[in-house]
Design an enzyme around this catalytic site. Structure first.
Site, PDB file in Angstrom:
ATOM      1  N   SER A  70      47.744  -3.330   2.229  1.00 32.17           N
ATOM      2  CA  SER A  70      48.351  -2.525   3.291  1.00 32.17           C
ATOM      3  C   SER A  70      47.494  -2.649   4.529  1.00 32.17           C
ATOM      4  CB  SER A  70      48.443  -1.050   2.868  1.00 32.17           C
ATOM      5  OG  SER A  70      48.618  -0.211   3.997  1.00 32.17           O
ATOM      6  N   GLY A  71      48.118  -2.953   5.659  1.00 33.90           N
ATOM      7  CA  GLY A  71      47.373  -3.091   6.903  1.00 33.90           C
ATOM      8  C   GLY A  71      46.773  -1.782   7.373  1.00 33.90           C
ATOM      9  N   SER A  72      47.585  -0.711   7.426  1.00 32.11           N
ATOM     10  CA  SER A  72      47.074   0.573   7.918  1.00 32.11           C
ATOM     11  C   SER A  72      45.986   1.111   6.999  1.00 32.11           C
ATOM     12  CB  SER A  72      48.215   1.582   8.067  1.00 32.11           C
ATOM     13  OG  SER A  72      48.841   1.828   6.828  1.00 32.11           O
TER      14      SER A  72
ATOM     15  N   GLY B  84      51.082  -2.293   9.005  1.00 33.52           N
ATOM     16  CA  GLY B  84      50.571  -3.653   9.158  1.00 33.52           C
ATOM     17  C   GLY B  84      51.433  -4.675   8.463  1.00 33.52           C
ATOM     18  N   THR B  85      51.874  -4.360   7.226  1.00 39.98           N
ATOM     19  CA  THR B  85      52.697  -5.330   6.503  1.00 39.98           C
ATOM     20  C   THR B  85      54.081  -5.458   7.132  1.00 39.98           C
ATOM     21  OG1 THR B  85      53.173  -3.561   4.909  1.00 39.98           O
ATOM     22  CG2 THR B  85      51.515  -5.190   4.285  1.00 39.98           C
TER      23      THR B  85
END
Length: 346
Positions: free
Chosen positions: A91-93, A259-260
């Site tokens: 996960s980006g965040s 982010g994804t």
């Protein structure tokens, strides 16, 4: 007296999405990799995820990131991501928040200017670049997972909506990508509840009709996510901006663009011939927060064009706290949790 069972937390957010970083209170988990430790937690100790995302301690819109010792000596720390829908491998965040937390906790000492280090996620090693100014972490850039378009411009009949056109990207999970304007949305905050209801109907229809297989991972379960896309605005040469909203669970639209979700949109833009290496996309959420995704490379993997990308955002520390786990509380189920809690004398 009974030993007091506590978890030490650092609550953070990136783009509005709260990530609870568990920094202390959990025993070392078995497993030769962070991925294996994640699988142990998922299969044998899911009580930790439910404890921190359900009443009385949390809400489903949050995420939890458990810091664990890295199994790769090159990484400063490992982390396991927990969300209301389960255990995403990336996960980006959450990565932005975790990187911020390891800096703020001193696990990685801050260095003025730009510094680089590695974290170990369940998906593998992640390169982090932090920008620090006068001791403040002002930005985190992290690698996105290799992303690609699985299906382009498919259609499906959705009860109550009619025929809906969507594409499917993989960027750490499978995403349905849907043009928001085609369904009458401007992607403003007052539409949040309707966006969640609409996304749920589309995702359920897709899940009922078809499944998706990753070119190396194979079957990773039904498509869980949907990313609503606003119109693209060319801000300057090689820099685009678009309003966006990401659905992750019934009733839940992420506060950030994710982010994804941003990586998935980059994959679609490349598929449509809109990007060249170095180009950037800023996604803007319903709450006017944003992430910046950058398209960095592309390579052929079987029938797919897989893009390299990175995501830039900022994490904020909003609380440091100790959670007292009271197993006598009728709202707390310690059955799948107690064996991983570190006991400390009161």
């Amino acid at each position: 007296m009974k030993p007091e069972l506590t978890l030490q937390l650092m609550d953070t957010h990136a783009g509005g999405d709260v990530s609870r970083i568990v920094t202390r209170g959990i025993d070392r988990l078995p497993g030769a990799s962070v991925r294996a430790q994640m699988e142990y937690l998922r299969d044998n100790a899911d009580g930790l995820r439910r404890l921190l995302l359900e009443e009385p301690y949390g809400i489903p819109e949050m995420s939890v990131d458990l810091l664990v010792p890295a199994t790769d000596a090159r990484a400063a720390a490992g982390y396991i991501i927990m969300e209301v829908m389960g255990y995403p491998i990336y996960s980006g965040s959450n990565t932005i928040c975790t990187a911020t937390a390891v800096l703020e906790a001193g696990i990685v000492p801050k260095q003025e200017g730009r510094q680089q280090f590695l974290l170990e996620s369940p998906a593998g090693l992640v390169q982090i670049e932090a920008t620090v100014h006068e001791g403040v972490v002002e930005a985190i850039t992290c690698e996105g997972l290799p992303s690609y378009i699985h299906s382009y411009q498919a259609t499906i009949d959705v009860p109550g909506l009619g025929r809906v056109t969507y594409s499917v990207a993989y960027s750490g999970g499978f995403y349905a990508l849907v043009d928001a304007a085609s369904l009458g949305f401007d992607l403003t905050l007052d539409e949040e509840r309707t966006l969640a209801t609409t996304a749920h109907a589309i995702v359920e229809a897709i899940q009922a009709e078809r499944g998706f297989s990753h070119y190396t991972l194979g079957d990773i379960g039904p498509l869980p996510f949907l990313h609503f896309m606003g119109p693209l605005e060319l801000v300057t040469d090689g820099y685009y901006r678009s309003r966006s909203a990401t659905y992750v669970h019934p009733g839940v639209i992420c506060r950030s663009t994710t982010g994804t979700g941003t990586s998935a949109r980059l994959a679609l833009m490349h598929h449509e011939g809109r990007l060249k290496p170095g180009d950037k996309l800023e996604t803007v959420s319903l709450r006017e927060t944003g992430f910046i995704g950058q398209f960095t490379s592309v390579e052929r993997k079987g029938e797919y064009q897989v893009i390299g990308n990175n995501i830039t955002g900022r994490g904020y520390v909003i609380a440091r706290s100790d959670i007292v786990v009271n197993c006598d509380d009728p709202l707390v189920d310690c059955g799948s949790l107690h064996h991983i809690l570190s006991a400390s004398d009161p």
